[in-house]
Design an enzyme around this catalytic site. Structure first.
Site, PDB file in Angstrom:
ATOM      1  N   ASP A   8       0.879  -1.163   0.000  1.00  0.00           N
ATOM      2  CA  ASP A   8       0.000   0.000   0.000  1.00  0.00           C
ATOM      3  C   ASP A   8       0.919   1.217   0.000  1.00  0.00           C
ATOM      4  O   ASP A   8       1.475   1.575   1.034  1.00  0.00           O
ATOM      5  CB  ASP A   8      -0.885  -0.043   1.256  1.00  0.00           C
ATOM      6  N   LYS A  70       2.852  11.304  -3.591  1.00  0.00           N
ATOM      7  CA  LYS A  70       1.813  10.591  -4.351  1.00  0.00           C
ATOM      8  C   LYS A  70       0.867  11.579  -5.039  1.00  0.00           C
ATOM      9  O   LYS A  70       0.301  11.290  -6.083  1.00  0.00           O
ATOM     10  CB  LYS A  70       1.044   9.693  -3.386  1.00  0.00           C
ATOM     11  N   GLU A 169      -7.204   0.539  -4.380  1.00  0.00           N
ATOM     12  CA  GLU A 169      -7.171   0.460  -2.904  1.00  0.00           C
ATOM     13  C   GLU A 169      -8.497  -0.034  -2.306  1.00  0.00           C
ATOM     14  O   GLU A 169      -8.487  -0.935  -1.456  1.00  0.00           O
ATOM     15  CB  GLU A 169      -6.782   1.821  -2.315  1.00  0.00           C
TER      16      GLU A 169
END
Ligand code: AMP
Length: 623
Positions: A8, A70, A169
């Site tokens: 993740d 990100k 996700e």
């Protein structure tokens, strides 16, 4: 075959997990941490720091500390200009118009920075598992577009990883949350540091099907922090007349304190921010002391939090469902700890969100489950994901003509026939874009290519077939074919989110070299510690030897201590290692001599005492 691990790669924190017999487990670092801050820093000496050590030094080295990278992945500079002032490092426009980061006169693309985080995670996994790790599943927000997904894959490649699947996700969270039995419908509300996603999934006997997904890749906990920061700065300015924005370090201190206060307000009704010596005024140092209540935070951040609700309503309706069709609502991401978020979700979905998952770990656990599906360890699950945004091409007048509609299950493929706009046109340009706007300008351009060699004909006669194909990771291939000549052109859309494959290879080598340099540096750090220990022991032995032995017994040891002190801070591990073993063996020899001397002394003393005793007996006068 080695293991595949699940990663993740979060905006704020990252987490890794592996599957053992199909059951996922979070991988801990040597120090026992289960998540790692997604922060990279460069020290004045040019050393790269990653994770907690990088975050800890952020306040004193804000310009060279990169967090939330990100949010820049696969983005144009024009898309992130509003973020430029919210971070302490420098966001710049790369030569191709993409967002990048400049640190110490070097420009880093976001995939390069993410690769540094991934390298560290790879290293942690290898230390934990005791084996090399190359195959990985990396998760991305469901609402990431093609370029952002490709940028994530490029980051993996640069870090020396083989990205087997880019997984959404929320889908990962659903995999970890649900048992693959019976029929269940769930909503996954994922509100992290940088992005918001809502996904509606249906699970029927092990088939996980994403029915709809919506989101906002520019909405996350960082934006809530910005609201607080702006308020604190404005209050301070009106109280003291000092603009903290003009200071190099103060904004980073305020941002850190604001984030901490935000988290505290998830548990308490009010909290204090105390930042001593934040500025210098006319009469000396000025301190920042401010009280913030949960109510005030909700006023400041409420509008942003409420932006997630219409997206939830639309996602449920896109999935062809009503709220009451859902069995569970699962919360993912750190920002779902905010009471106002939980309350709004409960009001919107008409049910209490499930509390059984750890929002920081559930995505990595799901990625590990998917990795066990890919390696064949688990056969009871099938995943059907959807493409989050419409994909299409530009047609006359700048119109976006869809070829694959959003929320289409992937993998998928679709073709449409187009034609020429003028007589004898031998070339058609194909401009591929992604987004929901009717005009191409409003959407994200993914790339252009040309189909040449079209047979001369009147306008409207040639038939050009444009085909879009999306694989299971959501990665797009586009091709165009002149149906009369068979002439074909294709592109893998923007293969890397702004990086060519040559550049990726170069960066991969550079990253591997950096990892090697890091290993060398770690080895040197270890050798320096060993040097200190060896010098300490030698010095202690020398002290005794000097008192008890002839100079020739210890002068070599003395010289070796001097030599190692000289070499200790050098860069040659081989020479240092040799000098340490020389010093250790000399210390051992001298210590032995000291021991022999001391035992001889003892014996002599004992003999002397004995002789004294004997003598005294003899000399004791008889009474
Ligand atoms: P994630 O991207 O899932 O790691 O989420 C990180 C975001 O969650 C950051 O913006 C954090 O500030 C935020 N966060 C973490 N814990 C809390 C908390 N207890 N209350 C409010 N926000 C939190």
């Amino acid at each position: 075959m080695g293991r595949t691990i699940g990663i993740d790669l979060g905006t704020t924190n990252s987490c890794i997990a592996f599957s053992d017999g199909g059951h996922p487990t979070v991988i801990q670092s040597k120090s026992g941490s289960r998540v790692m801050p997604s922060v990279v820093a460069f020290s004045a000496k040019g050393e790269r720091l990653v994770g907690l050590v990088a975050r800890r030094q952020a306040i004193t080295n804000p310009r060279n500390t990169i967090s939330s990278v990100k949010r820049l992945m696969g983005r144009r500079y024009s898309e992130v200009v509003d973020q430029v002032d919210t971070v302490s490092y420098e966001i710049v426009e790369n030569t191709n118009g993409d967002a990048a980061v400049r640190v110490m006169d070097r420009v880093y693309t976001p995939p390069e920075v993410s690769a540094i985080i991934l390298q560290k995670l790879k290293q942690t996994a290898e230390e934990f598992l005791g084996e090399e790790v190359t195959d990985v599943v990396i998760t991305v927000p469901a609402y990431f577009n093609e370029v952002q997904r490709e940028a994530t894959k490029a980051a993996g490649k640069i870090a020396g990883l083989n990205v087997k699947r880019v997984l959404n996700e929320p889908t990962a969270a659903a995999l970890a949350f649900l048992e693959p039995k019976g029929k269940t419908r769930i909503a996954v509300y994922d509100f992290g540091g940088g992005t918001f996603d809502i996904s509606i999934l249906q699970v029927v006997e092990g088939v996980f099907e994403v029915k709809a997904t919506l989101g906002d890749t520019s909405l996350g906990g960082d934006d809530l922090d910005t609201q607080l920061v702006n308020w604190i700065m404005a209050e301070f300015l009106s109280d003291t007349g000092i603009d903290l924005n003009k200071d190099a370090i103060a904004p980073q201190r305020v941002r850190e304190a604001a984030e901490r206060a935000k988290c505290e307000l998830s548990m308490a009704q009010e909290t204090d921010i105390n930042l001593p010596f934040i500025a210098t005024g006319e009469s000396g140092p000025v301190h920042l002391e401010i009280k913030i209540t949960r109510k005030l935070f909700e006023e400041l951040a409420g509008d942003l939090i409420r932006k997630t609700i219409p997206l939830c309503l639309d996602a449920v309706s896109d999935a062809g469902m009503k709220m009451e069709d859902l069995d569970h609502v699962v919360l993912v991401g750190g920002s779902t700890r905010i009471p106002m978020v939980q309350q709004l979700v409960e009001e919107t979905f008409g049910r209490k969100p499930a509390q059984s998952v750890n929002p920081d770990e559930v995505v990595a656990l799901g990625a590990a489950i998917e990795s066990s599906v890919l390696t064949g360890q688990r056969k009871d699950l099938v995943l059907i994901d959807v493409t989050p945004l419409t994909l299409g091409v530009e047609t006359l007048g700048g119109v976006m003509t869809p070829i694959i509609q959003r929320n289409s299950p992937v993998p998928t493929r679709n073709s449409r026939i187009f034609t020429t706009a003028s007589d004898n046109q031998s070339v058609v340009g194909v401009h591929v874009a992604q987004g929901e706007r009717d005009l191409i300008d409003g959407n994200r351009s993914l790339g252009t290519f040309e189909l040449r060699g079209i047979k001369p004909a009147k306008r409207g006669e040639p038939r050009v077939e444009v085909t879009f194909e999306i694989d299971a990771s959501g990665i797009l291939n586009v091709s165009a074919r002149d149906t009369s000549t068979g002439q074909k052109q294709s592109i893998k859309v923007n293969p890397s989110g702004g990086l060519s494959s040559d550049e990726i290879e170069r960066l991969k080598k550079e990253a591997a070299a950096n990892a090697e340099a890091d290993r060398r540096r770690m080895k040197l750090v270890g050798l320096r510690n060993e040097s200190d220990e060896a010098i300490y022991r030698a010095t202690k032995t020398l002290k005794v030897a000097r008192e008890e032995l002839e100079k020739e017994s210890w002068e070599e040891l003395e010289a070796a201590v001097k030599e190692l002190k000289k070499l200790r801070d050098g860069d040659d591990a081989l020479i240092l290692g040799k000098a340490i073993s020389t010093l250790r063996s000399l210390t051992d020899s001298v210590a032995k001599l000291v021991a022999v001397f001391e035992s001889d002394e003892e014996q002599a003393a004992a003999e002397f005492l004995e002789s004294m005793t004997d003598g005294s007996e003899e000399e004791t006068p008889e009474e």
